[in-house]
Design a protein around this motif. Structure first.
Motif, PDB file in Angstrom:
ATOM      1  N   GLY A   1      -0.638   7.847 -10.869  1.00  8.07           N
ATOM      2  CA  GLY A   1       0.293   7.897  -9.730  1.00  8.07           C
ATOM      3  C   GLY A   1      -0.044   7.072  -8.576  1.00  8.07           C
ATOM      4  O   GLY A   1      -0.783   5.908  -8.501  1.00  8.07           O
ATOM      5  N   ASN A   2       0.160   7.882  -7.322  1.00  7.38           N
ATOM      6  CA  ASN A   2      -0.272   7.195  -6.236  1.00  7.38           C
ATOM      7  C   ASN A   2      -1.589   7.425  -5.608  1.00  7.38           C
ATOM      8  O   ASN A   2      -1.960   8.690  -5.747  1.00  7.38           O
ATOM      9  N   TRP A   3      -2.266   6.268  -5.384  1.00  3.52           N
ATOM     10  CA  TRP A   3      -3.664   6.809  -4.795  1.00  3.52           C
ATOM     11  C   TRP A   3      -3.887   7.530  -3.689  1.00  3.52           C
ATOM     12  O   TRP A   3      -4.734   8.324  -3.576  1.00  3.52           O
ATOM     13  N   TRP A   4      -2.821   7.598  -3.025  1.00  4.45           N
ATOM     14  CA  TRP A   4      -2.897   8.272  -1.495  1.00  4.45           C
ATOM     15  C   TRP A   4      -2.892   9.878  -1.941  1.00  4.45           C
ATOM     16  O   TRP A   4      -3.522  10.523  -1.196  1.00  4.45           O
ATOM     17  N   ASP A   5      -2.321  10.195  -3.198  1.00  2.00           N
ATOM     18  CA  ASP A   5      -2.462  11.834  -3.184  1.00  2.00           C
ATOM     19  C   ASP A   5      -3.547  12.230  -3.555  1.00  2.00           C
ATOM     20  O   ASP A   5      -4.180  13.398  -3.181  1.00  2.00           O
ATOM     21  N   PHE A   6      -4.221  11.303  -4.349  1.00  2.00           N
ATOM     22  CA  PHE A   6      -5.782  11.827  -4.703  1.00  2.00           C
ATOM     23  C   PHE A   6      -6.962  11.857  -3.614  1.00  2.00           C
ATOM     24  O   PHE A   6      -7.815  12.506  -3.559  1.00  2.00           O
ATOM     25  N   GLN A   7      -6.684  10.656  -2.851  1.00  2.00           N
ATOM     26  CA  GLN A   7      -7.649  10.167  -1.827  1.00  2.00           C
ATOM     27  C   GLN A   7      -7.396  10.710  -0.547  1.00  2.00           C
ATOM     28  O   GLN A   7      -8.419  11.097   0.240  1.00  2.00           O
TER      29      GLN A   7
ATOM     30  N   THR B   1      -7.206  -0.386   0.835  1.00  2.00           N
ATOM     31  CA  THR B   1      -6.311   0.738   1.467  1.00  2.00           C
ATOM     32  C   THR B   1      -7.321   1.647   2.367  1.00  2.00           C
ATOM     33  O   THR B   1      -7.129   2.775   2.761  1.00  2.00           O
ATOM     34  N   SER B   2      -8.351   0.961   2.605  1.00  2.00           N
ATOM     35  CA  SER B   2      -9.355   1.617   3.340  1.00  2.00           C
ATOM     36  C   SER B   2      -9.514   1.022   5.005  1.00  2.00           C
ATOM     37  O   SER B   2     -10.567   0.530   5.315  1.00  2.00           O
ATOM     38  N   THR B   3      -8.293   0.869   5.498  1.00  2.00           N
ATOM     39  CA  THR B   3      -8.091   0.223   6.669  1.00  2.00           C
ATOM     40  C   THR B   3      -7.360   1.011   7.773  1.00  2.00           C
ATOM     41  O   THR B   3      -6.508   2.143   7.128  1.00  2.00           O
TER      42      THR B   3
ATOM     43  N   GLY C   1      -2.118  -5.160  22.274  1.00  2.00           N
ATOM     44  CA  GLY C   1      -1.624  -3.727  22.343  1.00  2.00           C
ATOM     45  C   GLY C   1      -1.032  -3.436  20.886  1.00  2.00           C
ATOM     46  O   GLY C   1      -0.721  -2.240  20.669  1.00  2.00           O
ATOM     47  N   SER C   2      -0.776  -4.430  19.893  1.00  2.00           N
ATOM     48  CA  SER C   2      -0.051  -4.354  18.738  1.00  2.00           C
ATOM     49  C   SER C   2      -0.834  -3.414  18.049  1.00  2.00           C
ATOM     50  O   SER C   2      -1.895  -3.464  17.939  1.00  2.00           O
ATOM     51  N   PHE C   3      -0.026  -2.599  17.065  1.00  2.00           N
ATOM     52  CA  PHE C   3      -0.628  -1.945  16.023  1.00  2.00           C
ATOM     53  C   PHE C   3      -0.062  -2.088  14.530  1.00  2.00           C
ATOM     54  O   PHE C   3       1.004  -1.889  14.552  1.00  2.00           O
ATOM     55  N   VAL C   4      -0.794  -2.710  13.663  1.00  2.00           N
ATOM     56  CA  VAL C   4      -0.171  -3.178  12.568  1.00  2.00           C
ATOM     57  C   VAL C   4      -0.753  -2.319  11.280  1.00  2.00           C
ATOM     58  O   VAL C   4      -2.067  -2.283  11.236  1.00  2.00           O
ATOM     59  N   GLN C   5       0.007  -2.029  10.441  1.00  2.00           N
ATOM     60  CA  GLN C   5      -0.539  -1.352   9.169  1.00  2.00           C
ATOM     61  C   GLN C   5       0.164  -2.212   7.806  1.00  2.00           C
ATOM     62  O   GLN C   5       1.416  -2.815   8.197  1.00  2.00           O
ATOM     63  N   HIS C   6      -0.464  -1.964   6.801  1.00  2.00           N
ATOM     64  CA  HIS C   6       0.177  -2.813   5.848  1.00  2.00           C
ATOM     65  C   HIS C   6       0.226  -4.443   5.904  1.00  2.00           C
ATOM     66  O   HIS C   6       1.308  -4.923   5.398  1.00  2.00           O
ATOM     67  N   THR C   7      -0.557  -4.718   6.465  1.00  2.00           N
ATOM     68  CA  THR C   7      -0.606  -6.201   6.789  1.00  2.00           C
ATOM     69  C   THR C   7       0.323  -6.813   7.764  1.00  2.00           C
ATOM     70  O   THR C   7      -0.137  -7.544   8.728  1.00  2.00           O
ATOM     71  N   TRP C   8       1.417  -6.270   7.598  1.00  2.00           N
ATOM     72  CA  TRP C   8       2.870  -7.187   8.108  1.00  2.00           C
ATOM     73  C   TRP C   8       3.427  -6.239   8.925  1.00  2.00           C
ATOM     74  O   TRP C   8       4.893  -6.734   9.401  1.00  2.00           O
TER      75      TRP C   8
ATOM     76  N   MET D   1       0.745  -1.070  -0.090  1.00  2.00           N
ATOM     77  CA  MET D   1       0.005  -0.104  -0.130  1.00  2.00           C
ATOM     78  C   MET D   1       0.893   1.163  -0.121  1.00  2.00           C
ATOM     79  O   MET D   1       1.058   1.725   1.048  1.00  2.00           O
ATOM     80  N   PRO D   2       1.451   1.664  -1.091  1.00  2.00           N
ATOM     81  CA  PRO D   2       2.446   2.661  -1.123  1.00  2.00           C
ATOM     82  C   PRO D   2       1.615   4.027  -0.643  1.00  2.00           C
ATOM     83  O   PRO D   2       0.623   4.483  -1.024  1.00  2.00           O
ATOM     84  N   VAL D   3       2.541   4.898   0.080  1.00  2.00           N
ATOM     85  CA  VAL D   3       2.180   6.113   0.822  1.00  2.00           C
ATOM     86  C   VAL D   3       3.463   7.021   0.439  1.00  2.00           C
ATOM     87  O   VAL D   3       4.445   6.493   0.725  1.00  2.00           O
ATOM     88  N   PRO D   4       3.383   8.163  -0.225  1.00  2.00           N
ATOM     89  CA  PRO D   4       4.449   9.044  -0.438  1.00  2.00           C
ATOM     90  C   PRO D   4       5.067   9.456   0.822  1.00  2.00           C
ATOM     91  O   PRO D   4       4.631   9.404   2.043  1.00  2.00           O
TER      92      PRO D   4
END
Length: 796
Positions: free
Chosen positions: A148-154, A199-201, A249-256, A1-4
């Motif tokens: 390009g990167n979805w994150w920029d537009f959304q 990308t909506s998590t 108490g863990s927090f995970v993003q990008h699944t892994w 899930m690329p984020v700039p």
């Protein structure tokens, strides 16, 4: 899930989400003439700009001047043309669209804030509105398609756009407002929160909800606001896989990826702002599961905050963003910069929490602020004016008594992380498994973070070594010699494993057991793009950590090393190294092989004990690198830092090497020497591919990581497991047992020591036999997620 790389920059620009002015009630929108939407818009404007502070006083005057200077620079270079708004930001790149909106938001804030030198300048406001119109007509409108990167537009562009519209709402023609809202509808449709996937998590979902809520407020659309509120609900509950908060108490993003300190911080700040904004309105967030977010302050975030800094082990590729070039407004960066933002988020969330939680959190924040001697929080030019106002109010409130630093141990099995806190110091441990990636790279960031999951052991003192990883550590350290790791020196390419590939090792035995104060932690290590394998164990105790490496094997044709420590001495540090009572040279370039070493000490840092003596390698060197080496958006300016490194050299292609040492943060030379002279302080019970264990009689501790079934000392297990036994002075003992592999449908643990009775046991214990020995039979542990099972017994 690329984020700039600009993600944090954009969020920081609108980081009034992280603050409210002192003395302001967060739950109720500001009283204004007009309808409920106007009230919410006014409340958001205050969140963005703040109020109740003195712009001519510190720390606000300098921050406002810096904001004004940055905005003036943007204004002077603004040159609308076909394909760009600024010459250096071509609109053919999605990141440039976000960057352009971000610069306009900076200018809008400088116009609206007092003391910037541009306050109330109609020419600035007109330039901002014209710039928004140009971006709309060129690229960000309802008729174009994202690229390009979805994150920029959304996320990136709509957030900056909606914040700017909020600030300049009264000057924006109705037709242009409709244009901008239509563009947001195009790129952030209701369907983007239709399911909690992709990308909506996690943090991304909160960001999307923020845009939907502001779109609803500015467009006076109650359905949009309700949708944003309701779409937050999937963020609140614990998850058992993928993105989000876990029960441990863990927090995970990008699944892994462990991401408490980056994506988790964004989520916390975003939720704090939205909860504060909507509370007291018709769209208040009433889902009772929101309490889990409140609980996360102490369960998930506080363990990784040390004296104002956020530990690197849970910050992913953000560690490569310590360069001011990658962020706006004079970003100080690094672990302290990330930590300061979380402090402000915690303070803001408290205004929408219970009175008891708010009091408790303000005490925590004040304590973190007081103990951050390396990078004083209110000197952080990265924080927004409203954030500074909120934190200054906490600091200056005589009713708030600073909470002391905690002690104890926390394991986070869901993300393969551990934190050990003792009086005077704290440490974190980063590991990788089939559940947790080696590291993350993407958008040209964190190009050499390969071995951060190979058992990296970082530690900090309370009053010393708090800049160890802040002071240009990441661009200058040898990436093959991260502290605590066992790695092959086989050369790896930048971004080895591929951007966003998130490679994971084929290893499931990673985790440990803890009684809340001490712990046994283990990792079955696999090398990234390497044949390396090893067994690593860390036994976290009262004033030290006993570190074992065994069964070290590799066939890469390259040297394999276990790094005892690698200390950043700063730009000119010459800290003395004492080995067995003899001071070694402080000359740069000095290196030595030190056979028979019993102990060593780096002045101002730590002592190191080598049970039974060992051959240790030492190197004092100056290393030069640049932020661009590890982050393509960083500066190419050379930076030099001095390092003192201690390691074990296993040679090329070892076939079962082993080593051990004891880390004693903050120890004096006398304390280190005394520990080394006490041959009975620690007994290494085993250190191979089957078992690793120690006994420390003075602490009543025996602990073994069973990689396979077997016996070590007085402990035995009939299957792989982690066992920690601790005898207490009142005639009782605690046995802590865990199944890090999450594969045991049955497990028998035996302690060959007379036991009179079992006083307390979890439901997972199906039978317990006492007498001349204690035998515990556990049932199915596969659903326990690696959690520690604690049994308390009375000794015979």
């Amino acid at each position: 899930m690329p984020v700039p790389r600009s993600r944090r920059s954009v969020l920081l620009l609108s980081a009034a989400l992280l603050s409210l002015p002192a003395g302001r009630a967060a739950a109720a929108p500001a009283a204004r003439a007009g309808d409920a939407y106007d009230a919410l818009r006014g409340a958001w404007r205050e969140l963005l700009l703040g109020s109740g502070f003195q712009p001519s006083e510190a720390p606000f005057a300098g921050k406002l001047a810096l904001l004004g200077n940055r905005a003036a620079a943007h204004r002077s270079t603004l040159a609308a043309a076909n394909g760009s708004l600024w010459p250096d930001l071509p609109l053919t790149a999605s990141a440039s669209i976000t960057g352009s909106h971000t610069r306009l938001a900076t200018m809008a804030q400088a116009y609206a804030q007092p003391g910037t030198g541009l306050t109330g300048d109609p020419g600035v406001a007109d330039a901002v509105l014209a710039g928004l119109g140009h971006l709309h007509d060129q690229v960000y409108n309802a008729a174009t398609s994202p690229f390009g990167n979805w994150w920029d537009f959304q996320i990136g562009s709509p957030q900056a756009l909606l914040d700017t519209v909020t600030v300049l709402y009264d000057r924006l023609p109705a037709a242009r407002l409709a244009d901008h809202l239509a563009a947001v509808d195009r790129f952030v449709p209701d369907s983007c929160v239709g399911s909690y996937t992709g990308t909506s998590t996690g943090a991304n979902r909160v960001d999307l909800c923020r845009s939907l809520a502001l779109r609803g407020i500015l467009g006076k659309d109650p359905a949009k606001i309700a949708l944003a509120r309701d779409a937050l609900s999937p963020v609140f509950p614990f998850v058992t896989s993928g993105d989000g908060f876990y029960a441990d108490g863990s927090f995970v993003q990008h699944t892994w990826l462990p991401y408490t300190g980056s994506y988790g911080a964004v989520l916390l700040g975003g939720l704090a702002g939205l909860l504060a904004l909507l509370d007291g309105s018709a769209w208040a967030v009433t889902d009772p599961a929101r309490q889990l977010v409140h609980d996360s302050v102490e369960r998930s975030f506080a363990p990784f905050l040390h004296n104002g800094l956020m530990m690197d082990a849970v910050s992913g590729r953000s560690t490569s963003r310590g360069d001011p070039r990658t962020t706006p407004l004079g970003f100080q960066g690094g672990d302290h910069g990330r930590g300061h933002g979380v402090l402000a988020s915690v303070a803001l969330l408290g205004t929408a929490a219970s009175a008891a939680e708010n009091r408790r959190w303000r005490a925590l924040v004040k304590g973190w602020m007081q103990r951050d001697h390396y990078s004083p929080v209110l000197d952080d030019t990265d924080l927004t004016v409203p954030a500074l106002a909120l934190l200054k109010a906490v600091r200056d409130d005589p009713a708030v008594v600073a909470a002391p630093g905690p002690t104890g141990h926390r394991l986070f099995p869901a993300m393969d992380r551990a934190v050990h806190r003792r009086p005077g110091w704290a440490a974190s441990l980063g590991m990788a498994s089939e559940r947790t990636a080696f590291y993350e790279t993407g958008n040209g960031e964190n190009l050499r973070g390969w071995h951060t999951g190979a058992g990296m052991l970082q530690w900090w003192g309370d009053t010393f070594a708090n800049g160890q990883y802040t002071d240009a550590f990441w661009p200058t350290v040898d990436p093959y010699r991260l502290p605590g790791t066992t790695v092959s020196r086989k050369p790896l390419a930048d971004a080895e494993g591929g951007a966003w590939a998130l490679p994971r090792p084929d290893a499931s035995w990673v985790g440990g057991a803890t009684d809340g104060e001490y712990a046994a932690v283990g990792q079955s290590v696999r090398g990234l793009s390497s044949t390396l394998s090893a067994k690593k164990s860390w036994f976290c105790l009262a004033d030290s950590i006993v570190c074992l490496a065994g069964a070290v094997r590799s066939a890469d044709g390259a040297a394999v090393e276990t790094v005892v420590d690698n200390r950043n001495l700063g730009a000119a540090g010459a800290h003395a190294l004492t080995v067995d009572g003899t001071d070694r040279p402080t000359d740069l370039g000095w290196s030595a092989t030190l056979p028979g070493t019993r102990w060593a000490r780096i002045a101002g840092h730590a002592g190191y004990v080598f049970p039974g003596g060992a051959t240790v390698r030492a190197l004092r060197e100056a290393r030069t690198g640049s932020w661009r080496d590890i982050n393509t958006g960083g500066s190419a300016r050379p930076i030099t830092r001095r390092y003192l490194t201690l390691w074990f050299d296993h040679g090329a292609d070892p076939a079962g090497a082993a080593c051990s040492h004891v880390l004693m943060p903050g120890a004096t030379a006398a304390e280190t020497a005394a520990r080394a002279a006490d041959a009975g302080w620690v007994a290494v019970l085993a250190n191979d591919g089957d078992r690793q264990g120690v006994a420390v009689p003075s602490l009543g501790v025996t602990a073994v990581n069973f990689w396979v079934a077997g016996t070590a000392g007085a402990l035995a297990a009939d299957a792989p497991a982690c066992v920690l036994v601790r005898k207490h002075g009142d005639g009782t003992a605690t046995l802590c047992v865990a199944d890090p592999m999450r594969a045991r449908t049955g497990l028998t643990v035996t302690w060959r020591r007379p036991v009179a009775a079992v006083l307390d046991r979890p439901e997972t214990v199906t039978s317990a036999t006492t007498g001349s020995a204690l035998t515990l039979v556990f049932g199915d542990l596969t659903g326990r997620a690696g959690a520690t099972q604690r049994v308390r017994v009375a000794l015979a």
